[in-house]
Design a protein around this motif. Structure first.
Motif: not given
Length: 372
Positions: A167, A237, A249-250, A253, A328
């Motif tokens: 991100s 996202v 966004h969280e 995701f 990630e």
């Protein structure tokens, strides 16, 4: 060190061009020759297993017209007055079936001919679709890490970190525009690919017993839904960054992570059902093997991501965010490579846009087996 935008944009495009050319060279140097060699050996094996037919004498040429000129072939085609058969390159054998013009006019109108307006290799389309986000992610990471180091390592804890998150590197300019453009090109082909997979799995339902068909058909539908939600979450996202709206966004995701893992698990389960007791090819075995490996990598990386996210969010440990970013990246790469296994599921298929009689298309659609 922060690079001016009038220098960063050309450098970014230059790095992306080099990455694309490097991936193309790797594909042409290793993947494509190996695929051609495998197809050649398989064709040779097929020819060796097939008994040779008895020799036959070639058909005699027509005494009236041993060779057809281009003009006569066109006239024969238009008037339906002759049939030309190609027996060797550039030589046509014409069978004399002359019909008078009155008889030709008395016939029914000529049927609509089948025309192919677009033909593309499905294998190459899948390769480009899968490699596009991987190449773009690498380009964004290198350029952001070198020229925007302070911007991509900024966190709310203000602790020492060495690896920025996805991100972060795709949320700064100009990398965000590049990443969004790449994902837009990536999402487009993935939607029809999801439906191609659905039809591909449904065509294999005849392998299993009739009692398993309803549950397996439901599993195929679930895979399609999970795949579409994953594609939509990837778009969300990408276009809703953590800098603009972190809570949304969280949540998107998390949706992407859950749907991605469930899709992998359901795909592996479906393959185990459809391929039970079946003789699989080398490519099919390779596809199933790597799907299981990449799913295991995704599960382990998800556990590590959650552990270090908690350490970063609640305790602000040094390098906790770097470990979170590392896992990630592993999840993202494993997800891309999982979808890249499509090159083994569809090694020689083509996508085409065909124009033909509607009656034939309606007949094909009505003759399909009803599986629901």
């Amino acid at each position: 060190m922060k690079l001016p935008k009038f220098v960063a944009f050309p450098f970014l495009f230059f790095c992306f061009f080099l990455s694309v050319r490097a991936s193309q060279c790797v594909y042409l140097r290793f993947v494509w020759p190996a695929q051609k060699l495998y197809n050649f050996k398989r064709s040779q094996r097929t020819l060796s297993d097939t008994p040779n037919p008895p020799p036959t004498s070639p058909p005699p040429l027509s005494p009236i017209s041993p060779r057809c000129s281009a003009k006569s072939v066109v006239n024969a085609h238009n008037n339906r007055a002759g049939v030309c058969v190609c027996v060797r390159p550039c030589v046509y054998v014409c069978i004399n079936t002359t019909i008078s013009s009155k008889q030709a006019d008395a016939r029914e109108p000529q049927e609509e001919q089948v025309a192919i307006h677009y033909l593309a290799s499905f294998h190459e389309l899948c390769v480009v679709t899968a490699l596009l986000p991987l190449v773009t992610l690498f380009t964004c990471f290198v350029t952001a890490y070198v020229f925007q180091y302070d911007d991509v390592h900024e966190t709310h804890c203000r602790v020492y970190n060495i690896i920025p998150s996805i991100s972060a590197i795709t949320g700064v300019s100009p990398q965000r525009y590049f990443w969004r453009f790449s994902i837009a090109l990536h999402i487009g082909p993935r939607i029809p690919i999801a439906f191609v997979y659905k039809n591909y799995y449904r065509s294999q339902l005849r392998r299993i017993s009739p009692a398993q068909v309803p549950q397996t058909s439901l599993l195929i539908t679930l895979i399609l839904v999970l795949n579409c939600i994953e594609i939509a979450s990837l778009g969300g996202v990408t276009y809703i960054s953590n800098r603009e709206n972190y809570p949304v966004h969280e949540r998107i995701f998390i949706t992407f992570m859950v749907c991605s893992l469930c899709y992998m698990l359901a795909t592996i389960k479906l393959n185990s059902i459809l391929n039970a007791g079946q003789a699989l090819s080398e490519k099919q075995l390779l596809s199933i093997k790597w799907k299981k490996i990449l799913f295991a990598v995704s599960i382990l990386s998800t556990v590590g991501l959650l552990v270090f996210f908690a350490k970063h969010r609640f305790y602000c440990h040094d390098l906790a965010f770097s470990w979170f970013a590392f896992f990630e990246y592993l999840i993202a790469i494993a997800n891309m490579l999982f979808h890249f296994t499509i090159i083994w599921d569809f090694p020689s298929q083509f996508m085409m846009i065909v124009q033909g009689p509607r009656e034939n298309l309606a007949q094909y659609l009505s003759s399909r087996p009803k599986l629901d």
